[in-house]
Every structure is written in structure tokens, then in C-alpha cells.
Motif scaffolding. Structure first.
Motif, mmCIF file in Angstrom:
data_model
loop_
_atom_site.group_PDB
_atom_site.id
_atom_site.type_symbol
_atom_site.label_atom_id
_atom_site.label_comp_id
_atom_site.label_asym_id
_atom_site.label_seq_id
_atom_site.Cartn_x
_atom_site.Cartn_y
_atom_site.Cartn_z
ATOM 1 N N TYR A 158 0.818 -1.213 0.000
ATOM 2 C CA TYR A 158 0.000 0.000 0.000
ATOM 3 C C TYR A 158 0.853 1.266 0.000
ATOM 4 O O TYR A 158 1.994 1.270 0.481
ATOM 5 N N ARG A 159 0.278 2.355 -0.517
ATOM 6 C CA ARG A 159 0.783 3.698 -0.264
ATOM 7 C C ARG A 159 0.146 4.150 1.044
ATOM 8 O O ARG A 159 -1.036 3.892 1.296
ATOM 9 N N THR A 160 0.917 4.821 1.900
ATOM 10 C CA THR A 160 0.442 5.133 3.247
ATOM 11 C C THR A 160 0.611 6.613 3.573
ATOM 12 O O THR A 160 1.597 7.239 3.189
ATOM 13 N N ALA A 161 -0.348 7.163 4.314
ATOM 14 C CA ALA A 161 -0.283 8.568 4.728
ATOM 15 C C ALA A 161 -0.819 8.714 6.141
ATOM 16 O O ALA A 161 -1.787 8.050 6.531
ATOM 17 N N LEU A 162 -0.183 9.593 6.909
ATOM 18 C CA LEU A 162 -0.596 9.883 8.282
ATOM 19 C C LEU A 162 -0.557 11.397 8.469
ATOM 20 O O LEU A 162 0.492 12.027 8.284
ATOM 21 N N VAL A 163 -1.704 11.972 8.830
ATOM 22 C CA VAL A 163 -1.852 13.425 8.906
ATOM 23 C C VAL A 163 -2.507 13.794 10.232
ATOM 24 O O VAL A 163 -3.467 13.150 10.666
ATOM 25 N N THR A 164 -2.021 14.852 10.869
ATOM 26 C CA THR A 164 -2.615 15.315 12.124
ATOM 27 C C THR A 164 -2.315 16.789 12.329
ATOM 28 O O THR A 164 -1.325 17.306 11.797
ATOM 29 N N ASN A 165 -3.146 17.468 13.117
ATOM 30 C CA ASN A 165 -2.778 18.824 13.537
ATOM 31 C C ASN A 165 -2.266 18.833 14.969
ATOM 32 O O ASN A 165 -2.127 19.888 15.589
ATOM 33 N N ALA A 166 -1.961 17.650 15.490
ATOM 34 C CA ALA A 166 -1.180 17.509 16.716
ATOM 35 C C ALA A 166 0.257 17.187 16.313
ATOM 36 O O ALA A 166 0.628 17.274 15.138
ATOM 37 N N SER A 167 1.062 16.800 17.271
ATOM 38 C CA SER A 167 2.384 16.276 16.952
ATOM 39 C C SER A 167 2.226 14.898 16.318
ATOM 40 O O SER A 167 1.378 14.105 16.740
ATOM 41 N N ILE A 168 3.020 14.594 15.324
ATOM 42 C CA ILE A 168 2.958 13.289 14.666
ATOM 43 C C ILE A 168 3.372 12.179 15.641
ATOM 44 O O ILE A 168 3.090 11.007 15.424
ATOM 45 N N THR A 169 4.007 12.565 16.748
ATOM 46 C CA THR A 169 4.416 11.612 17.780
ATOM 47 C C THR A 169 3.412 11.527 18.918
ATOM 48 O O THR A 169 3.658 10.840 19.910
ATOM 49 N N ASP A 170 2.295 12.244 18.811
ATOM 50 C CA ASP A 170 1.254 12.169 19.833
ATOM 51 C C ASP A 170 0.599 10.790 19.786
ATOM 52 O O ASP A 170 0.748 10.033 18.822
ATOM 53 N N ALA A 171 -0.162 10.482 20.808
ATOM 54 C CA ALA A 171 -0.612 9.099 21.015
ATOM 55 C C ALA A 171 -1.419 8.528 19.857
ATOM 56 O O ALA A 171 -1.161 7.402 19.419
ATOM 57 N N THR A 172 -2.403 9.272 19.363
ATOM 58 C CA THR A 172 -3.273 8.695 18.333
ATOM 59 C C THR A 172 -2.524 8.372 17.050
ATOM 60 O O THR A 172 -2.580 7.232 16.572
ATOM 61 N N PRO A 173 -1.811 9.328 16.443
ATOM 62 C CA PRO A 173 -1.073 8.950 15.226
ATOM 63 C C PRO A 173 0.016 7.921 15.493
ATOM 64 O O PRO A 173 0.263 7.040 14.663
ATOM 65 N N ALA A 174 0.660 8.004 16.669
ATOM 66 C CA ALA A 174 1.753 7.077 16.977
ATOM 67 C C ALA A 174 1.279 5.635 17.019
ATOM 68 O O ALA A 174 2.050 4.704 16.723
ATOM 69 N N ALA A 175 0.012 5.412 17.369
ATOM 70 C CA ALA A 175 -0.505 4.045 17.467
ATOM 71 C C ALA A 175 -0.456 3.302 16.135
ATOM 72 O O ALA A 175 -0.504 2.069 16.110
#
Length: 508
Positions: A206-223
Motif C-alpha cells: 500500500y501507499r500510506t499517509a498519516l496526517v494530524t494537527n497535533a504532533s505526529i508523535t502524539d498518542a493517536t497517530p503514533a498508534a
């Protein structure tokens, strides 16, 4: 401010407001003191000023927050796409069911777009729905559209051990399909690493993308890429993002975790048109350099984002030290960072590929942040912002609806948000003779549609902005009127200033 001082101060405030008496020695004063002693356990010490401000204006707004913390309230889910998957995402489900369905979709090569409204409960989602109804706006929100066209779920967010969750445990359930304990990211309750849906997708081409307006290392994206028993290890999480090679398109905040100790972004790179920040690391690792060595194109501002070629394969954009500005503050803040909407649109454009499937996870983090601050105007703008993100996501879903799963949900509810009716003083009670000749009376204020519209639209800045910009009674009164649409008395402003001695915004 310790608990005893905090409780005593708030008790004096409530006794003054409710009884007009400043002495807690009366029988009623002791009653209110006990009430505050118990209730204050559900507030952050640093948020007393927010609690007081909300109580001061609640007579007009009728907005009720029960806590600064997360609650066990179930959260909404809406999904459109192949029936094989959305039929498993309706009715009452637990959050780990989401992760298992997403993994099943990956195994079948289905495109996935997941939009997570961090902290968004059912009442949060209802704010723009009620707004449209109050304004006689026939255009349904995207929440309504997706739920009507596809499936509607009612998600229970508990951890493996208890009812109330945090973003780490709930993010792990959504990303990995398995419940875990508080503060754990991408591991089970023994600390054993779990495979996330994004990792599985990458393994499946797959092509993958992760986007947030928090820190990319914050809990939700980090999971979706990291493994740790402690969500606060953000420097370690940043290293795992780089070493995992899981995410092709990375966009958000958190740049402070990717540059060496003692350095700033401007010192590390020949970049001037960006939000500069200094390192939060305790070592000499240069993770930006490592990303560059792994063929990532690094971008630092809105202009560079807009100029990205659609053929770009790997990109990393860290647009702030920590989180990005709240949607309500964006227009007036001097920031070179793109909006969450701009990042989402570009990320989806980059990963969409006619020969490979894709997965994109987009977190609308500021719903949670503003809910921790009990900031109703900022929460409303953040949920409306999520509605716009869903419009973009839906347009990509529509390009291939037979092979694309689009879902929105939340990791947990924050704040215990509700809107309540009030009993009206006798002089404001309604009495009228109906056209049928029957007599009608009412002593209950349901919050009129006009008042609701005004309450949500009158606010122009976050409460955090107003509190940080106000240092005197005069400044606080002026800023509250200008940015919040609230008129404070001298006594109320003075109480708020005292409460702000320990003030600290939820996150930066």
C-alpha cells in the motif's frame, strides 16, 4: 495550587455567585464547600480559570461540561464503502472491532480513509448538525451524509481493564484491533508489540499517509506505527517513525522531536520561511537528516506543500514544534503552517494511485484539546473543520466507491459535553393563548435557536488565547468581550485573574 486551596477558592466563588455570601461558615456554605471538594477531582488544577469562566456564562449558553477529562461515553462512527466491511461497523461495537475490520480490508486490497475526531463525542458531533437545523440550512453535514448512506455505529471505548480510556489505549485498539492498557501505544497489555493496520498495509504494498494537527508523535497517530508502554516517550516514538519505514506521507507537528539537542530548525537546515522551533531531544540524533537519507522530501511551510509534485513518493512535513494552531485561531495567527484541510487534500492526492491501494489516516486533534479546556466555541469550529475534512475524504472515496472504505469515528469523548435546559425566573416565563383557544405556559428555557447560533458564532479566539493575552482586569474584560463575546464584571475578571496564577494551556 494544591487541592485544598483550589477547592476553597472555587467554593468561595460559587458561594458568592449562587448565594451572594462570601463566608463559607454558613450551613449552605458548608454544603457548597463539600460539593466543590468532590467535584474538583474531575478538573485539572491548571484549568480552574476555564471552569470558572464556563460557570460564569453558562446561564446564557446553557453549555454544561462535567469534567476536563475523558469520559466513558460511547462515541459515533459512520462508514461508507463495500458492505462486507461497513456491515461490521454498525450498531453497538467496541473500538478494537474497528482495527480488525480495517485489517480485513487491507487483506483484500481495499483503499482506506480513516478520519479520527480525537475527543469527539455524540454531542460534539451534534454541534454542526444543530447549527444547520437552527439556521434552516438544508445542506446536511458530512456526518449525517455518511451515516445515512452507509452504516452508523455506537462505539464503546473502554480499555482492557476499565471503562475510561486515553488516546494511547484507544488509538491502539483502532490501529491494531486489540485493546490494551492506559498510556500504551502499539503493544498489548504485556508490552508485546502489535501489528498496526498501517504496518500491515505497507507490507501488502500500500501507499500510506498519516496526517494530524497535533504532533505526529502524539498518542493517536503514533498508534499506527510505534510500540511503547509510555506515550510520553515522544523522542523514542520519533525514532520509531523514521526506522519503521511504515508511512510514506507524514504531515503534522512535532518537529522538536526530530532535531538534535540544543539545535533549532533554522540552524539545522537552510530554511527561513517556516515556524522555527528548538529541539526537545536529549541526544544528538538528527532524524530529519535520516529521513532525507531515506528519500523523504522535507517540507516546512504551506508554500512548499502546495508546490509538491503529485508524483512525489515520500514526504515529511513538520510544521510546528508541537501541535498546529486551533482552527478558530488560524486566520489571525501569523503561521506559515498549512491547515489540516490543506494537508489532508495533498496527502490523499499523493497516495492515491491507480495501480496500488492506499491507506490514509487523518486525525482532527484539536477537538480533544479544546474540550480539555472546556472551550465550546473552539470545539465547534474544530468539529466544523472535521466536517470539511470529511468532504475532501468523501470526494476521494467517490472516485472508487466499490473498492474504498471511508469511515469516521473518535477515540474517546472528552469533557462530558452537554447542553441543558434551565428553569426561568417567573418574570421570564411564557404564557399565551394558542390558535385553538387553549392556554399554554412554560417555565423552561430550551435554549432558543437564535441564542444557540449566537453562542457558537460570537467566539473569535480560543479561551486559551484570551487568558494568555490578559494580565489585568481591564485587559481581561476587553479581550473577553472582543474575542469571546462575553461581558465580565470587575469581580468576575478579578477572580479569573487569580485563578490564572497556575494557568497552563492543555497542549502547545
Amino acid at each position: 495550587m494544591n487541592n485544598m486551596i483550589r477547592a476553597a477558592f472555587i467554593a468561595v466563588f460559587f458561594i458568592t455567585i449562587v448565594t451572594g455570601c462570601t463566608s463559607p461558615k454558613t450551613e449552605r456554605g458548608e454544603l457548597y464547600q463539600a460539593l466543590i471538594d468532590y467535584e474538583s477531582e474531575f478538573w485539572f488544577d491548571r484549568s480552574i480559570s476555564h471552569v470558572l469562566l464556563n460557570r460564569m456564562v453558562s446561564n446564557n449558553t446553557q453549555v454544561v461540561w462535567s469534567t476536563n477529562f475523558h469520559t466513558a461515553a460511547p462515541v459515533p462512527l459512520g462508514a461508507v464503502g463495500p458492505h462486507k466491511y461497513i456491515n461490521k461497523l454498525k450498531g453497538i461495537i467496541h473500538n478494537d472491532s474497528i482495527g480488525r475490520v480495517l485489517k480485513e480490508a487491507v487483506a483484500d486490497g481495499v483503499n482506506i480513509i480513516t478520519v479520527i475526531g480525537d475527543g469527539m463525542g455524540n454531542m460534539h458531533m451534534a454541534l454542526p448538525v444543530y447549527m444547520r437545523y437552527a439556521q434552516n440550512n438544508p445542506q446536511a453535514s458530512m456526518f449525517e451524509k455518511i451515516m445515512a448512506e452507509g452504516s452508523t455505529g455506537y462505539v464503546y471505548t473502554s480499555t482492557i481493564r476499565g471503562l475510561v480510556t486515553g488516546s494511547a489505549a484507544s488509538g491502539t485498539a483502532i490501529a491494531c484491533g486489540q485493546k490494551t492498557m492506559m498510556n500504551m501505544i502499539g503493544v498489548d497489555s504485556t508490552g508485546t508489540p502489535l501489528t498496526s493496520v498501517m504496518t500491515l498495509a505497507k507490507q501488502n504494498g500500500y501507499r500510506t499517509a498519516l496526517v494530524t494537527n497535533a504532533s505526529i508523535t502524539d498518542a493517536t497517530p503514533a498508534a499506527f506505527y510505534a510500540h511503547t508502554v509510555n506515550r510520553n516517550e515522544e523522542n523514542k516514538i520519533a525514532q520509531q517513525l523514521v526506522s519503521s519505514h511504515t508511512v510514506d506521507v507524514i504531515m503534522g507537528g512535532g518537529g522538536q522531536h526530530f532535531i538534535p539537542q540544543g539545535k533549532s530548525l533554522f540552524e539545522m537546515l537552510d530554511v527561513k520561511e517556516a515556524n522555527n522551533y528548538t529541539s526537545a531531544r536529549k541526544d544528538t540524533l538528527n532524524l530529519l537528516k535520516d529521513l532525507g537519507s531515506n528519500a523523504y522530501q522535507l517540507i516546512h511551510n504551506k508554500k512548499e506543500l502546495s508546490q509538491l509534485d503529485e508524483s512525489t513518493l515520500k514526504v515529511a512535513g513538520f510544521f510546528a514544534a508541537g501541535g498546529l494552531p486551533a482552527p478558530i485561531n488560524y486566520e489571525q495567527e501569523r503561521t506559515m503552517a498549512p491547515t489540516l484541510g490543506e494537508m489532508s487534500l495533498k496527502s490523499l492526492s499523493l497516495v492515491q494511485n491507480k495501480t496500488k491501494p492506499y491507506i490514509a489516516v487523518i486525525e482532527c486533534a484539536r477537538i480533544d484539546w479544546e474540550s480539555h479546556d472546556n472551550d465550546i466555541g473552539a470545539v465547534y469550529k474544530s468539529v466544523e473543520n472535521m466536517n470539511e475534512i470529511l468532504k475532501t475524504a468523501y470526494s476521494f472515496y467517490s472516485m472508487n466507491p466499490d473498492n474504498t472504505l471511508l469511515l469516521f469515528t473518535s477515540d474517546h469523548e472528552t469533557g462530558g459535553l452537554e447542553i441543558a435546559y434551565r428553569k426561568m425566573p417567573k418574570e421570564y416565563q411564557e404564557e399565551k393563548i394558542l390558535s385553538t383557544g387553549k392556554s399554554w405556559s412554560n417555565d423552561t428555557n430550551p435554549l432558543s435557536y437564535e441564542r444557540y447560533i449566537a453562542t457558537l458564532n460570537q467566539q473569535k479566539k480560543t479561551v486559551s488565547f484570551v487568558l494568555r493575552q490578559s494580565h489585568t482586569v481591564k485587559e481581561l474584560k476587553q479581550n473577553a468581550k472582543k474575542y469571546l463575546g462575553i461581558r465580565l464584571s470587575d469581580q468576575e475578571a478579578d477572580l479569573l485573574l487569580y485563578a490564572m496564577k497556575d494557568y497552563q494551556k492543555y497542549k502547545d
